[in-house]
Scaffold this active site. Structure first.
Site, short mmCIF file in Angstrom:
data_model
loop_
_atom_site.label_atom_id
_atom_site.label_comp_id
_atom_site.label_asym_id
_atom_site.label_seq_id
_atom_site.Cartn_x
_atom_site.Cartn_y
_atom_site.Cartn_z
N ASP A 1 0.86 -1.27 0.07
CA ASP A 1 -0.03 -0.03 0.00
C ASP A 1 0.85 1.34 -0.04
OD1 ASP A 1 -2.23 -1.62 0.20
OD2 ASP A 1 -2.41 -1.74 2.20
N LYS B 1 -11.31 -6.64 -5.11
CA LYS B 1 -12.74 -6.73 -4.50
C LYS B 1 -13.58 -6.57 -5.59
CE LYS B 1 -11.04 -5.03 -0.06
NZ LYS B 1 -9.73 -4.63 -0.33
N LEU B 2 -13.74 -7.50 -6.28
CA LEU B 2 -14.60 -7.35 -7.49
C LEU B 2 -16.17 -7.27 -7.27
CD1 LEU B 2 -12.96 -10.00 -10.02
CD2 LEU B 2 -12.64 -7.76 -10.03
N LEU B 3 -16.98 -6.59 -7.83
CA LEU B 3 -18.28 -6.86 -7.76
C LEU B 3 -18.94 -5.91 -8.91
CD1 LEU B 3 -20.78 -7.41 -5.99
CD2 LEU B 3 -20.87 -5.18 -5.03
N ASP C 1 -22.81 -10.75 -13.40
CA ASP C 1 -22.24 -11.88 -13.73
C ASP C 1 -21.44 -12.08 -14.87
OD1 ASP C 1 -23.81 -12.13 -11.60
OD2 ASP C 1 -25.19 -13.84 -12.53
N ASN C 2 -21.70 -11.48 -16.07
CA ASN C 2 -21.04 -11.35 -17.28
C ASN C 2 -19.77 -10.91 -17.29
OD1 ASN C 2 -20.88 -12.18 -20.12
ND2 ASN C 2 -20.96 -9.99 -20.40
N THR C 3 -19.78 -9.70 -16.50
CA THR C 3 -18.55 -8.75 -16.40
C THR C 3 -17.46 -9.56 -15.40
OG1 THR C 3 -19.65 -6.87 -16.97
CG2 THR C 3 -17.78 -6.49 -15.86
N ARG D 1 -2.82 -6.65 14.30
CA ARG D 1 -2.00 -5.69 14.85
C ARG D 1 -1.10 -6.40 15.93
NH1 ARG D 1 -2.99 -3.66 10.77
NH2 ARG D 1 -3.67 -1.57 10.41
O1 C5P Z 1 -2.29 -1.56 7.12
P1 C5P Z 1 -3.25 -2.49 7.44
O2 C5P Z 1 -2.71 -3.83 7.99
O3 C5P Z 1 -4.54 -2.30 8.01
O4 C5P Z 1 -3.73 -3.31 5.79
C1 C5P Z 1 -4.60 -4.19 5.60
C2 C5P Z 1 -4.77 -4.42 4.22
O5 C5P Z 1 -5.87 -5.49 3.87
C3 C5P Z 1 -5.15 -3.26 3.29
O6 C5P Z 1 -4.40 -3.24 1.96
C4 C5P Z 1 -6.67 -3.45 3.24
O7 C5P Z 1 -7.19 -2.76 1.92
C5 C5P Z 1 -6.86 -4.97 3.12
N1 C5P Z 1 -8.29 -5.21 3.57
C6 C5P Z 1 -8.56 -5.04 4.72
N2 C5P Z 1 -10.00 -5.67 5.07
C7 C5P Z 1 -10.55 -6.44 4.46
C8 C5P Z 1 -10.12 -6.66 3.16
C9 C5P Z 1 -8.78 -6.12 2.70
O8 C5P Z 1 -7.87 -4.34 5.61
N3 C5P Z 1 -11.76 -6.96 4.81
#
Ligand code: C5P
Length: 238
Positions: free
Chosen positions: A17, A68-70, A73-75, A185
């Site tokens: 990121d 994170k596709l949405l 269906d065809n697409t 964390r």
């Molecule tokens: O920096 P951090 O540990 O919060 O990063 C979490 C990563 O996981 C980010 O790239 C975020 O877009 C992704 N993510 C998330 N929660 C979800 C799906 C993806 O935090 N449910």
């Protein structure tokens, strides 16, 4: 589970990121060998990240395309077919039943068995109040549970959920689905916008297969050391 982690390092997913490919490349160089998979998310995708994701895969890295596709269906089916040629290990889509069924059917047609389709249940930055604001009446655990059931029924490779929901998913679906958990964390690190969080040790003990840990590594003075310490914590918890 077809997408089981191989070892403690393999369980750590680092989201790249950062604003540009140059910085992402430097982070890969700094952390290679102590991270299992590199995740290319929305920020980098809009700055050359798709080509970079393919490049990383060609170099032999395990890559997670967090799109994170949405869509209709065809697409979805056409997108999954194109993604299946990119050498990715994971790709995300929102865990809507129709969307997941379309993606699974399209992937089957390609014959690609190495790509793990992951259903995003409820974003880990959402709490109950955010869900109500978005018009949902379900409690978070209930919504995660329903979306996971739908993911399993559709034949998805796994789900993305908070570590707080991992044990319930593991108890109900056993080894059928890979469980990928952001919202992790290490003790003492800043929470940021994540709301449903746990430490790496607790997330593994709750049943998570893969941990997505970004800012605690990306913002560390020594990223390699930060990743190494997390892998050690994962190994100790196994
Ligand atoms: O920096 P951090 O540990 O919060 O990063 C979490 C990563 O996981 C980010 O790239 C975020 O877009 C992704 N993510 C998330 N929660 C979800 C799906 C993806 O935090 N449910």
């Amino acid at each position: 589970m077809s997408f089981k982690p191989e070892n403690a390092t393999d369980r750590l997913i680092l989201p790249l990121d950062v604003p540009d490919v140059e910085q992402a490349r430097a982070i890969v160089e700094e952390t290679k060998g102590v991270v299992g998979t590199y995740k290319v998310g929305m920020q980098l995708q809009f700055a050359g990240g798709l080509a970079f994701a393919e490049e990383l895969a060609k170099e032999g890295h395990s890559v997670f395309l967090d799109v994170k596709l949405l869509d209709i269906d065809n697409t979805i089916a056409s997108a999954v077919k194109n993604i299946s040629t990119m050498g990715m290990r994971f790709v995300t889509l929102h865990a809507y039943p129709k969307t997941m069924r379309a993606a699974v059917a399209a992937l089957k047609e390609t014959g690609n068995k190495d790509l793990c389709l992951l259903g995003v249940t409820v974003l880990t930055s959402m709490d109950q109040r955010d869900l109500v604001d978005a018009g949902y009446k379900d409690q978070i655990p209930e919504l995660v549970s329903n979306r996971t059931k739908d993911a399993a029924a559709a034949g998805m490779g796994g789900v993305v959920c908070s570590p707080m929901e991992a044990s319930d998913v593991r108890n109900r679906f056993g080894e059928q689905l890979a469980i990928v958990t952001p919202g992790v964390r290490p003790t003492g690190s800043s929470v940021g916008d994540q709301k449903r969080i746990m430490t790496p040790q607790n997330a593994i003990q709750a049943g998570s297969d893969y941990l997505v840990i970004g800012r605690p590594i990306l913002n560390a003075g020594d990223r390699r050391l930060a990743a190494q310490k997390i892998v050690e914590e994962i190994a100790a918890a196994l």
